[in-house]
Scaffold this active site. Structure first.
Site, PDB file in Angstrom:
ATOM      1  N   GLU A 148       0.871  -0.855   0.494  1.00  0.00           N
ATOM      2  CA  GLU A 148       0.705  -0.003  -0.373  1.00  0.00           C
ATOM      3  C   GLU A 148       1.198   1.375  -0.058  1.00  0.00           C
ATOM      4  OE1 GLU A 148      -4.341  -1.325   2.173  1.00  0.00           O
ATOM      5  OE2 GLU A 148      -2.977  -0.724   3.019  1.00  0.00           O
ATOM      6  N   CYS A 157       5.157  -5.187  15.799  1.00  0.00           N
ATOM      7  CA  CYS A 157       5.220  -4.149  17.055  1.00  0.00           C
ATOM      8  C   CYS A 157       3.339  -5.049  17.400  1.00  0.00           C
ATOM      9  CB  CYS A 157       5.581  -2.714  16.065  1.00  0.00           C
ATOM     10  SG  CYS A 157       7.211  -2.046  15.805  1.00  0.00           S
ATOM     11  N   CYS A 170       1.260  -2.335  15.217  1.00  0.00           N
ATOM     12  CA  CYS A 170       1.277  -2.650  14.178  1.00  0.00           C
ATOM     13  C   CYS A 170       0.289  -3.278  13.717  1.00  0.00           C
ATOM     14  CB  CYS A 170       2.405  -1.954  13.913  1.00  0.00           C
ATOM     15  SG  CYS A 170       2.421  -1.378  12.133  1.00  0.00           S
ATOM     16  N   GLY A 213       6.369  -1.664   6.391  1.00  0.00           N
ATOM     17  CA  GLY A 213       8.008  -2.585   6.742  1.00  0.00           C
ATOM     18  C   GLY A 213       8.801  -1.204   7.489  1.00  0.00           C
ATOM     19  N   LEU A 262       9.749   6.227  18.584  1.00  0.00           N
ATOM     20  CA  LEU A 262      10.018   5.575  20.419  1.00  0.00           C
ATOM     21  C   LEU A 262       9.536   5.517  20.994  1.00  0.00           C
ATOM     22  CD1 LEU A 262      12.940   6.368  22.040  1.00  0.00           C
ATOM     23  CD2 LEU A 262      11.851   8.936  23.068  1.00  0.00           C
ATOM     24  N   ASN A 263       8.175   5.873  20.977  1.00  0.00           N
ATOM     25  CA  ASN A 263       7.021   5.443  21.307  1.00  0.00           C
ATOM     26  C   ASN A 263       7.032   5.391  22.756  1.00  0.00           C
ATOM     27  OD1 ASN A 263       6.395   5.839  18.749  1.00  0.00           O
ATOM     28  ND2 ASN A 263       6.253   3.537  18.411  1.00  0.00           N
ATOM     29  N   CYS A 295      -1.163   6.261  10.206  1.00  0.00           N
ATOM     30  CA  CYS A 295      -0.797   4.897  10.503  1.00  0.00           C
ATOM     31  C   CYS A 295      -0.692   4.401  11.556  1.00  0.00           C
ATOM     32  CB  CYS A 295       0.410   5.795  12.091  1.00  0.00           C
ATOM     33  SG  CYS A 295       1.431   8.186  11.305  1.00  0.00           S
TER      34      CYS A 295
HETATM   35  N1  SAH Z   1       9.662   0.673  10.593  1.00  0.00           N
HETATM   36  C1  SAH Z   1       9.324   2.359  10.751  1.00  0.00           C
HETATM   37  C2  SAH Z   1       7.897   2.528  10.053  1.00  0.00           C
HETATM   38  C3  SAH Z   1       6.591   1.998   9.673  1.00  0.00           C
HETATM   39  S1  SAH Z   1       5.958   2.669  11.180  1.00  0.00           S
HETATM   40  C4  SAH Z   1       8.872   2.523  11.710  1.00  0.00           C
HETATM   41  O1  SAH Z   1       8.591   1.607  12.757  1.00  0.00           O
HETATM   42  O2  SAH Z   1       9.083   3.602  12.083  1.00  0.00           O
HETATM   43  C5  SAH Z   1       5.491   4.300  11.085  1.00  0.00           C
HETATM   44  C6  SAH Z   1       5.268   5.046  12.104  1.00  0.00           C
HETATM   45  O3  SAH Z   1       3.661   4.782  12.059  1.00  0.00           O
HETATM   46  C7  SAH Z   1       5.534   4.961  13.072  1.00  0.00           C
HETATM   47  O4  SAH Z   1       6.011   6.026  13.863  1.00  0.00           O
HETATM   48  C8  SAH Z   1       4.706   3.820  14.195  1.00  0.00           C
HETATM   49  O5  SAH Z   1       5.233   4.201  15.683  1.00  0.00           O
HETATM   50  C9  SAH Z   1       3.769   4.814  14.029  1.00  0.00           C
HETATM   51  N2  SAH Z   1       2.709   3.809  14.190  1.00  0.00           N
HETATM   52  C10 SAH Z   1       2.590   2.277  14.124  1.00  0.00           C
HETATM   53  N3  SAH Z   1       1.214   2.160  14.343  1.00  0.00           N
HETATM   54  C11 SAH Z   1       0.033   2.907  15.181  1.00  0.00           C
HETATM   55  C12 SAH Z   1      -0.109   3.011  15.392  1.00  0.00           C
HETATM   56  N4  SAH Z   1      -1.806   1.872  14.846  1.00  0.00           N
HETATM   57  N5  SAH Z   1      -1.378   4.078  15.284  1.00  0.00           N
HETATM   58  C13 SAH Z   1      -0.706   4.984  15.918  1.00  0.00           C
HETATM   59  N6  SAH Z   1       0.865   5.750  14.639  1.00  0.00           N
HETATM   60  C14 SAH Z   1       0.924   4.365  14.623  1.00  0.00           C
END
Ligand code: SAH
EC number: 2.1.1.192
Length: 365
Positions: free
Chosen positions: A94, A118, A121, A172, A228-229, A346
């Protein structure tokens, strides 16, 4: 031929020159071919008017010029557009176009699926299938440019709109496909080709520490965002398995080195999850991490998934968190969720097996 499905757009100029020389063709054709591919963005070799027919035939026998087939595109109420593309090996990716005040940002996928797993995600649920070639990633952008042209979109200067910003935040982990992502950035940055500035491209990583160092060594033309999260190892490891391999201290060592050697700040992405990352304690810890560093924070409210343990915070909780962090003079912005209605926001990019789309049965995906 072995190369039959290799995408010509994946080749560097030097590789294309070598191939031409090895096939008794003039090396200078490489510049002309790249111009057709990346400036004119043609979709067939027959459109390459200044390339002799026999050279075009040889190229066509050896390399694909188009790799992606559009399965569908969906348009959100907020103007975000999401594409579903099929790759030559019948997998799915996508791509998302996010138009904002005259900017046209494209969120590209760099892998089919993802191995990072994660908890929050959706892409993680697909597992990892394979890396995308540079030509495939570039084609995501070219196809969005084609769409902008077809729809007659006009930019803020009254000119035909083109993609202006690239975010490597789709499906990815870009740093697990660094070779191809590096090639993509170099082609995008090349003044004779896409001519996109370093600041217009952002690679986002879950924190693959050795690859952050490699990115600096390679001098890949891009900015760096780090997901970072979470602000302590226990919490981060519980939602991001990558943290068990490279904990926060190691990650910050790598981002500090990035800032020192590139003289560029890092953006920390911070997904706000109720009771997990959107708490007073997390705000305090985030301040501690950010205060001594040249960095920015980009907060993202969790786009809810099926997991009942991970919830989005309320607006009051989000405001409280932002206020606390801002009070400490940390630069923090909140990312507007875009394209939620079409699952383009995201962490929402994923492609499920057994999903039928536009008469394409994807059982085999
Ligand atoms: N793998 C890379 C890029 C893809 S994720 C990474 O981890 O950075 C892109 C962004 O979306 C990341 O910052 C991730 O933390 C965020 N993200 C993933 N799942 C999400 C969700 N359910 N809600 C909001 N942000 C999310």
């Amino acid at each position: 031929m072995k190369n039959a499905y290799k995408d010509i757009k994946s080749l560097t100029a030097d590789e294309l020159k070598e191939w031409l020389s090895a096939h008794c063709e003039k090396a200078y054709r490489a510049d002309q071919i790249e111009n057709w591919l990346f400036c004119q963005q043609v979709s067939s070799y027959d459109q390459m008017k200044n390339i002799p027919q026999q050279t075009r035939d040889k190229l066509a026998q050896s390399f694909a010029i188009r790799s992606l087939t559009e399965v569908q595109h969906l348009i959100s109420v907020d103007g975000t557009v999401k594409w579903l593309f099929q790759t030559p090996d019948e997998k799915f990716i996508e791509t998302v176009l996010i138009p904002t005040n005259g900017r046209y940002s494209v969120c590209v996928s760099t892998q089919i699926g993802c191995a990072q797993n994660c908890a929050f995600c959706r892409t993680a649920k697909m597992g990892f299938i394979r890396n995308l070639e540079a030509g495939e990633i570039l084609e995501e952008i070219i196809r969005v440019n084609e769409y902008l042209k077809e729809t007659g979109e006009i930019d803020a200067d009254g000119k035909p709109a083109q993609v202006t910003n690239i975010i490597f935040m789709g499906m990815g982990e870009p740093l697990n496909n660094l070779e191809n992502v590096h090639r993509t950035c170099c082609t995008l940055h090349n003044q004779k080709l896409f001519n996109l500035g370093r600041k217009k491209m952002t690679i986002s990583t879950s924190g693959v520490v050795p690859k952050i160092k490699e990115l600096v060594d390679r001098n890949t033309p891009c900015c760096l965002a780090v997901s970072l999260n979470s602000t302590n190892n226990e919490r981060r490891s519980s939602v991001m398995p990558v943290n068990k391999v490279w904990p926060i201290e190691k990650l910050l060592e790598a981002t500090d080195e990035y800032t020192r050697r590139t003289d560029n700040y890092v953006t920390f992405e911070f997904v706000l999850m109720k009771g997990v990352t959107c708490t007073d304690e997390a705000a305090k810890e985030l301040i501690k991490i950010c205060a001594p560093r040249r960095c920015k924070v980009n907060a993202i409210v969790l786009n809810q998934m099926d997991d009942p343990n991970l919830e989005a915070p309320t607006q009051e909780e989000v405001d409280r968190f932002l206020e606390k962090v801002r009070a400490a003079q940390i630069q923090i912005t909140i990312r507007n969720p875009r394209g939620r209605d079409i699952l383009a926001a995201c962490g929402q990019l994923a492609y499920k097996k057994q999903q039928k789309v536009a008469n394409v049965d994807t059982e085999s995906a």
